[in-house]
Design a protein around this motif. Sequence first.
Motif, PDB file in Angstrom:
ATOM      1  N   ILE A 152     -12.486 -28.329  -3.507  1.00 18.28           N
ATOM      2  CA  ILE A 152     -13.663 -27.460  -3.339  1.00 18.28           C
ATOM      3  C   ILE A 152     -13.324 -26.112  -2.917  1.00 18.28           C
ATOM      4  CG2 ILE A 152     -14.495 -28.270  -1.138  1.00 18.28           C
ATOM      5  CD1 ILE A 152     -17.201 -27.737  -2.190  1.00 18.28           C
ATOM      6  N   ARG A 153     -12.326 -25.959  -2.249  1.00 22.81           N
ATOM      7  CA  ARG A 153     -11.691 -24.879  -1.623  1.00 22.81           C
ATOM      8  C   ARG A 153     -10.369 -24.910  -1.030  1.00 22.81           C
ATOM      9  NH1 ARG A 153     -16.237 -25.796   1.411  1.00 22.81           N
ATOM     10  NH2 ARG A 153     -16.043 -26.840   3.143  1.00 22.81           N
ATOM     11  N   VAL A 154      -9.654 -23.757  -0.719  1.00 19.31           N
ATOM     12  CA  VAL A 154      -8.460 -23.506   0.103  1.00 19.31           C
ATOM     13  C   VAL A 154      -8.827 -22.771   1.307  1.00 19.31           C
ATOM     14  CG1 VAL A 154      -6.235 -22.513   0.067  1.00 19.31           C
ATOM     15  CG2 VAL A 154      -7.204 -23.464  -2.228  1.00 19.31           C
ATOM     16  N   ILE A 155      -8.677 -23.304   2.300  1.00 21.11           N
ATOM     17  CA  ILE A 155      -8.649 -22.781   3.855  1.00 21.11           C
ATOM     18  C   ILE A 155      -7.155 -22.037   4.311  1.00 21.11           C
ATOM     19  CG2 ILE A 155     -10.727 -23.604   4.050  1.00 21.11           C
ATOM     20  CD1 ILE A 155      -9.632 -25.565   6.134  1.00 21.11           C
ATOM     21  N   LEU A 156      -7.328 -21.111   4.991  1.00 22.71           N
ATOM     22  CA  LEU A 156      -6.279 -20.596   5.621  1.00 22.71           C
ATOM     23  C   LEU A 156      -6.514 -20.028   7.062  1.00 22.71           C
ATOM     24  CD1 LEU A 156      -6.033 -17.391   5.206  1.00 22.71           C
ATOM     25  CD2 LEU A 156      -5.233 -18.292   2.996  1.00 22.71           C
ATOM     26  N   SER A 157      -5.510 -19.614   7.763  1.00 17.29           N
ATOM     27  CA  SER A 157      -5.863 -18.800   9.120  1.00 17.29           C
ATOM     28  C   SER A 157      -4.551 -18.059   9.016  1.00 17.29           C
ATOM     29  CB  SER A 157      -6.076 -19.664  10.254  1.00 17.29           C
ATOM     30  OG  SER A 157      -4.933 -20.606  10.627  1.00 17.29           O
ATOM     31  N   THR A 158      -4.670 -16.940  10.104  1.00 11.93           N
ATOM     32  CA  THR A 158      -3.479 -16.157  10.289  1.00 11.93           C
ATOM     33  C   THR A 158      -3.604 -15.360  11.807  1.00 11.93           C
ATOM     34  OG1 THR A 158      -1.727 -14.591   9.462  1.00 11.93           O
ATOM     35  CG2 THR A 158      -4.030 -14.064   9.049  1.00 11.93           C
ATOM     36  N   GLN A 159      -2.547 -15.058  12.159  1.00 15.27           N
ATOM     37  CA  GLN A 159      -2.801 -13.985  13.442  1.00 15.27           C
ATOM     38  C   GLN A 159      -3.670 -12.891  13.174  1.00 15.27           C
ATOM     39  OE1 GLN A 159       1.346 -13.629  14.765  1.00 15.27           O
ATOM     40  NE2 GLN A 159       0.994 -15.664  16.278  1.00 15.27           N
ATOM     41  N   THR A 160      -4.336 -12.825  14.307  1.00 14.46           N
ATOM     42  CA  THR A 160      -5.133 -11.467  14.212  1.00 14.46           C
ATOM     43  C   THR A 160      -4.328 -10.243  13.909  1.00 14.46           C
ATOM     44  OG1 THR A 160      -5.343 -11.399  16.535  1.00 14.46           O
ATOM     45  CG2 THR A 160      -7.057 -12.499  15.445  1.00 14.46           C
ATOM     46  N   SER A 161      -2.935 -10.210  14.577  1.00 25.24           N
ATOM     47  CA  SER A 161      -2.154  -9.238  14.220  1.00 25.24           C
ATOM     48  C   SER A 161      -1.543  -9.113  12.959  1.00 25.24           C
ATOM     49  CB  SER A 161      -1.282  -9.096  15.697  1.00 25.24           C
ATOM     50  OG  SER A 161      -0.328 -10.341  15.495  1.00 25.24           O
ATOM     51  N   ASN A 162      -1.537 -10.009  12.046  1.00 28.28           N
ATOM     52  CA  ASN A 162      -0.960  -9.911  10.906  1.00 28.28           C
ATOM     53  C   ASN A 162      -1.681  -9.423  10.040  1.00 28.28           C
ATOM     54  OD1 ASN A 162       0.880 -10.565   8.724  1.00 28.28           O
ATOM     55  ND2 ASN A 162       1.181 -12.845   9.558  1.00 28.28           N
ATOM     56  N   MET A 163      -1.846  -8.008  10.093  1.00 24.93           N
ATOM     57  CA  MET A 163      -2.532  -7.298   8.860  1.00 24.93           C
ATOM     58  C   MET A 163      -1.811  -7.438   7.385  1.00 24.93           C
ATOM     59  SD  MET A 163      -4.626  -6.235  11.086  1.00 24.93           S
ATOM     60  CE  MET A 163      -5.676  -5.168   9.918  1.00 24.93           C
ATOM     61  N   THR A 164      -0.500  -7.504   7.326  1.00 30.04           N
ATOM     62  CA  THR A 164      -0.176  -7.437   5.885  1.00 30.04           C
ATOM     63  C   THR A 164      -0.590  -8.854   5.249  1.00 30.04           C
ATOM     64  OG1 THR A 164       1.748  -6.503   6.497  1.00 30.04           O
ATOM     65  CG2 THR A 164       2.095  -7.928   4.724  1.00 30.04           C
ATOM     66  N   ALA A 165      -0.706  -9.933   6.040  1.00 31.27           N
ATOM     67  CA  ALA A 165      -1.289 -11.257   5.304  1.00 31.27           C
ATOM     68  C   ALA A 165      -2.824 -11.123   5.180  1.00 31.27           C
ATOM     69  CB  ALA A 165      -0.938 -12.522   6.408  1.00 31.27           C
ATOM     70  N   GLN A 166      -3.466 -10.569   6.062  1.00 26.17           N
ATOM     71  CA  GLN A 166      -4.943 -10.465   6.051  1.00 26.17           C
ATOM     72  C   GLN A 166      -5.182  -9.490   4.734  1.00 26.17           C
ATOM     73  OE1 GLN A 166      -6.709  -8.952   9.627  1.00 26.17           O
ATOM     74  NE2 GLN A 166      -5.210  -9.973  10.864  1.00 26.17           N
ATOM     75  N   LYS A 167      -4.533  -8.291   4.516  1.00 24.95           N
ATOM     76  CA  LYS A 167      -4.920  -7.784   3.277  1.00 24.95           C
ATOM     77  C   LYS A 167      -4.723  -8.502   2.022  1.00 24.95           C
ATOM     78  CE  LYS A 167      -3.779  -3.179   5.298  1.00 24.95           C
ATOM     79  NZ  LYS A 167      -2.925  -2.159   5.479  1.00 24.95           N
ATOM     80  N   LEU A 168      -3.464  -9.405   1.974  1.00 25.06           N
ATOM     81  CA  LEU A 168      -3.376  -9.999   0.757  1.00 25.06           C
ATOM     82  C   LEU A 168      -4.423 -11.119   0.742  1.00 25.06           C
ATOM     83  CD1 LEU A 168      -1.260 -11.322  -1.334  1.00 25.06           C
ATOM     84  CD2 LEU A 168      -0.392 -12.748   0.432  1.00 25.06           C
ATOM     85  N   TYR A 169      -4.714 -11.723   1.599  1.00 23.33           N
ATOM     86  CA  TYR A 169      -5.673 -12.825   1.346  1.00 23.33           C
ATOM     87  C   TYR A 169      -7.214 -12.009   1.006  1.00 23.33           C
ATOM     88  CZ  TYR A 169      -2.356 -15.508   4.331  1.00 23.33           C
ATOM     89  OH  TYR A 169      -1.323 -16.133   4.654  1.00 23.33           O
TER      90      TYR A 169
END
Length: 147
Positions: free
Chosen positions: A111-128
């Motif tokens: 039904i879904r894919v979930i993930l988390s990343t560090q709040t400081s990892n802006m590169t990953a956040q932009k990708l997601y």
Amino acid sequence: MEVLLANINHLESLSVLFDQYRIFYNQVSNLDAAQEFLKDRFKNNDSVVFAANDNGQLVGFTQLYPSFSSVSMKRVWILNDLYVEESYRRRGIAKLLMNAAEEYAKESGAIRVILSTQTSNMTAQKLYEARNYIKNEEFYYYALQLQ
């Protein structure tokens, strides 16, 4: 560049990447432990690993762990790890790895894919966020540290 479903035959190369991933998250290098950890994942079928292969050299990976949603009574995949060697970054490899993971999740009926990343990892956040992952504002994330 190809993305492949990794298996025990990729253990040695994948362990090096996994160790680098852990170092990225401020862990002490421990290649033997990384190899043992991944070996156990393959042996016990605990996770699914996709690896980016550049002419026989593994340069990135993503690891999915299975879970379930009781409310929807469907499978959920936790995209727990995503790493690309520094010299290979900004070439779209993370996107290729995520494509493979997302396609695999769809094919498994999740039904879904979930993930988390560090709040400081802006590169990953932009990708997601560029891939339409939505930052959850409805639920809090809690963790109980046991060790």
